[in-house]
Design an enzyme around this catalytic site. Structure first.
Site, PDB file in Angstrom:
ATOM      1  N   GLU A  29       0.837  -1.195   0.000  1.00  0.00           N
ATOM      2  CA  GLU A  29       0.000   0.000   0.000  1.00  0.00           C
ATOM      3  C   GLU A  29       0.879   1.254   0.000  1.00  0.00           C
ATOM      4  OE1 GLU A  29      -2.007  -0.864   3.603  1.00  0.00           O
ATOM      5  OE2 GLU A  29      -2.993  -2.640   2.772  1.00  0.00           O
ATOM      6  N   GLU A  60      -4.809  -6.502   2.977  1.00  0.00           N
ATOM      7  CA  GLU A  60      -3.616  -7.289   3.294  1.00  0.00           C
ATOM      8  C   GLU A  60      -3.766  -8.764   2.922  1.00  0.00           C
ATOM      9  OE1 GLU A  60      -4.863  -4.967   5.197  1.00  0.00           O
ATOM     10  OE2 GLU A  60      -3.230  -3.533   5.494  1.00  0.00           O
ATOM     11  N   GLN A  82       2.065  -2.206   5.953  1.00  0.00           N
ATOM     12  CA  GLN A  82       2.329  -0.803   6.284  1.00  0.00           C
ATOM     13  C   GLN A  82       2.716  -0.617   7.752  1.00  0.00           C
ATOM     14  OE1 GLN A  82      -0.867   2.204   5.543  1.00  0.00           O
ATOM     15  NE2 GLN A  82       0.464   2.671   3.801  1.00  0.00           N
ATOM     16  N   PHE A  83       1.999  -1.253   8.654  1.00  0.00           N
ATOM     17  CA  PHE A  83       2.316  -1.239  10.089  1.00  0.00           C
ATOM     18  C   PHE A  83       2.079  -2.652  10.646  1.00  0.00           C
ATOM     19  CE2 PHE A  83       1.418   3.246   9.400  1.00  0.00           C
ATOM     20  CZ  PHE A  83       2.405   3.873  10.137  1.00  0.00           C
ATOM     21  N   PHE A  86      -1.356  -4.267  11.237  1.00  0.00           N
ATOM     22  CA  PHE A  86      -2.197  -4.366  10.044  1.00  0.00           C
ATOM     23  C   PHE A  86      -2.024  -5.726   9.364  1.00  0.00           C
ATOM     24  CE2 PHE A  86      -2.165   0.519   9.072  1.00  0.00           C
ATOM     25  CZ  PHE A  86      -2.744   0.744  10.321  1.00  0.00           C
ATOM     26  N   HIS A 129      -0.169   0.355  15.407  1.00  0.00           N
ATOM     27  CA  HIS A 129       0.980   0.952  14.711  1.00  0.00           C
ATOM     28  C   HIS A 129       2.296   0.681  15.433  1.00  0.00           C
ATOM     29  CE1 HIS A 129      -2.501   3.294  13.400  1.00  0.00           C
ATOM     30  NE2 HIS A 129      -1.823   3.667  12.342  1.00  0.00           N
TER      31      HIS A 129
END
Length: 324
Positions: A29, A60, A82-83, A86, A129
């Site tokens: 992403e 995902e 991304q984190f 996630f 995150h």
């Protein structure tokens, strides 16, 4: 030799892999024009095109599922999550499919998928995150897990992961992305699954990985001022774990403290403590101690400094072990 931040070292490693092998693809992403939220893939889509550096929808499970299909067809996809937290929408694809295909097909189907996971806290973000889910994946047979703590390892380990025929998850210490270090572009540090002694010592072994290696080195320097000679080991690989290097060190020092950001409850430190106690029982002069996060959801950003293991908590464990 060149001095680079960890994020730029990973970028250089990805660039080299894309240049060397046309079957290498990047997926994730916002990894295209934006270069990823941490800018790790900055400039790669511009230089290698949208067919090899692919911006994906926010999905995902679909990203990893697509990567598995591409790997079966001979590609070497590199997925960016991304984190850290996630990743859980893709947990089923990773655990149920990716980890098992090689064994399920008696070795006839290889799945060379690399999953990059920026993990850990320290950047002022809340739960989802700033988590450390590595123990969940280390428990799954069929997956390999590594975590660089410095720029040289970041450059080489991402390339070694891409060349591996097994699925590899690379946990990247996001709060260290802009920590600079020397990169030797000519000489590899060797096997990505071998632990490194990054500071020799004689009184106690302090083992860590990823973001806490820097903290462990600072703790060892502080302990030196009090006359304590601490050996620091960077585990580098979380599955498999290099127990040989750890055991050899503990047999010399007689003390072991393990530090990681993830909660100590059923964390990697628990497995290491059990294995080292089995192997080094007659050399240990104190119980193996663990320093880690609390068994709580990751806190709001203003409280994370109280949650994350720091130099003082490591030194407290060192003192308790040596005083035993």
């Amino acid at each position: 030799m060149e001095k680079l931040p960890i994020a730029k070292a990973i970028n250089a490693g990805l660039r080299k892999a894309l240049e060397d092998d046309p079957k290498v693809l990047l997926m994730g992403e916002d990894i295209g024009p934006l270069g990823g939220v941490f800018r790790v893939t900055e400039g790669l889509q511009k230089d290698f095109g949208e067919d090899r550096v692919i911006d994906t929808p926010l999905a995902e499970s679909g990203i990893v599922g697509t990567a598995i299909g591409l790997a079966v067809r001979g590609y070497r996809p590199v997925v960016e999550i991304q984190f850290d937290a996630f990743i859980f929408p893709a947990y089923d694809q990773i655990v149920t499919q990716l980890a098992k295909l090689h064994n399920r097909t008696a070795g006839t189907v290889k799945t060379p998928v690399v999953i990059r996971v920026p993990y850990g806290g320290g950047i002022g973000s809340p739960e989802h995150h700033s988590e450390s889910p590595e123990a969940l994946f280390a428990h799954v047979a069929g997956l390999r897990l590594i975590s660089p703590s410095n720029s040289n390892d970041a450059y080489w380990m991402i390339q070694q992961a891409i060349q591996d025929d097994d699925p590899v998850m690379i946990f990247e210490p996001k709060r260290r992305y802009w920590q600079k270090g020397e990169v030797d572009f000519q000489n590899s540090p060797g096997d990505k699954h071998r632990a490194h002694i990054v500071r020799p010592g004689t009184d106690l072994t302090l083992a860590a990985y990823g973001p806490l290696v820097t903290t462990a080195l600072s703790a060892a320097e502080a302990a030196q001022e009090e006359g304590k000679n601490i050996e620091v080991i960077d585990l580098r690989s979380l599955s498999p774990i290099d127990f040989e290097t750890l055991a050899e060190s503990v047999n010399r020092t007689g003390h072991l403290v393990i530090a990681h950001e993830a909660p100590t409850f059923v964390g990697l430190g628990a497995e290491i403590a059990a294995r080292i106690t089995e192997r080094c029982f007659f050399s240990l002069e104190a119980p193996v101690l663990r320093v880690g996060g609390f068994h709580l959801p990751y806190p709001p950003s203003r409280l994370e400094e109280h949650y994350l293991p720091d130099l003082d908590r490591m030194l407290d464990a060192v003192d308790r072990s040596l005083a035993y």
